[in-house]
Design an enzyme around this catalytic site. Structure first.
Site, short mmCIF file in Angstrom:
data_model
loop_
_atom_site.label_atom_id
_atom_site.label_comp_id
_atom_site.label_asym_id
_atom_site.label_seq_id
_atom_site.Cartn_x
_atom_site.Cartn_y
_atom_site.Cartn_z
N GLU A 1 1.04 -1.09 0.01
CA GLU A 1 -0.29 -0.31 -0.21
C GLU A 1 0.87 1.75 0.05
O GLU A 1 0.74 2.39 -0.79
CB GLU A 1 -0.69 -0.14 1.32
CG GLU A 1 -1.76 -1.29 1.77
CD GLU A 1 -1.82 -2.33 1.75
OE1 GLU A 1 -0.49 -3.09 1.74
OE2 GLU A 1 -2.00 -2.95 2.82
N CYS B 1 0.46 1.69 7.21
CA CYS B 1 -0.07 1.96 5.94
C CYS B 1 -2.00 3.25 5.93
O CYS B 1 -2.35 3.81 5.21
CB CYS B 1 -0.44 0.56 5.04
SG CYS B 1 1.19 0.08 4.69
ZN ZN Z 1 1.38 -1.45 5.69
#
Ligand code: ZN
Length: 142
Positions: free
Chosen positions: A69, A103
């Site tokens: 990500e 993330c």
């Molecule tokens: Zn991550």
């Protein structure tokens, strides 16, 4: 598909949640994960309709490993694209691969309300990043 009914940008940009997930699965094949054998791909739908992706990249020094990500978002920024509408994350087939905390924060910098598409056994679920990270850190809020 729940994402299609909730958000109208899919039709406007000429793509579907399924197409974005297929793209994430494609990036997953590029993952460098010799230590965990946990392969992940991510694909971002940007506000100009483009799709930018990434895969996880592991390292012998585990702590510097990067998730798919964040690599996808860094690729987008490196291309001058900073407005993601949605991200699809493709991990193992049998379980959702939800973005980790780091993330979630990284993505929230660019759109805390983006849709996050997750897949389990071929079924796609859409959830807002806001619900995954209700109070993201933002320096300007201090
Ligand atoms: Zn991550």
């Amino acid at each position: 598909m729940t994402a299609s009914s909730r958000s109208d940008y899919w039709l406007k940009l000429g793509t579907t949640p399924e197409q974005l997930m297929r793209s994430a699965e494609g990036f997953r094949t590029m993952a460098y994960a010799p230590y965990s054998n946990f392969f992940v791909g991510a694909a971002l739908l940007m506000d100009d309709g483009s799709i930018v992706g990434g895969c996880n990249v592991e390292n012998s020094s585990y702590g510097v490993t990067l998730c798919a990500e964040r690599i996808a978002m860094a690729n987008a920024v490196s291309s001058g694209k900073i407005n993601p509408l949605a991200i699809a994350v493709a991990g193992e087939v049998s379980s959702f691969c939800s973005p980790c905390g780091a993330c979630r924060q990284f993505l929230a910098e660019f759109n805390p309300d983006m849709d996050v598409l997750l897949m389990q056994n071929g079924s796609i679920t859409s959830i807002s990043l806001r619900s995954l990270l209700p109070y993201p850190f933002k320096l300007e809020d201090i």
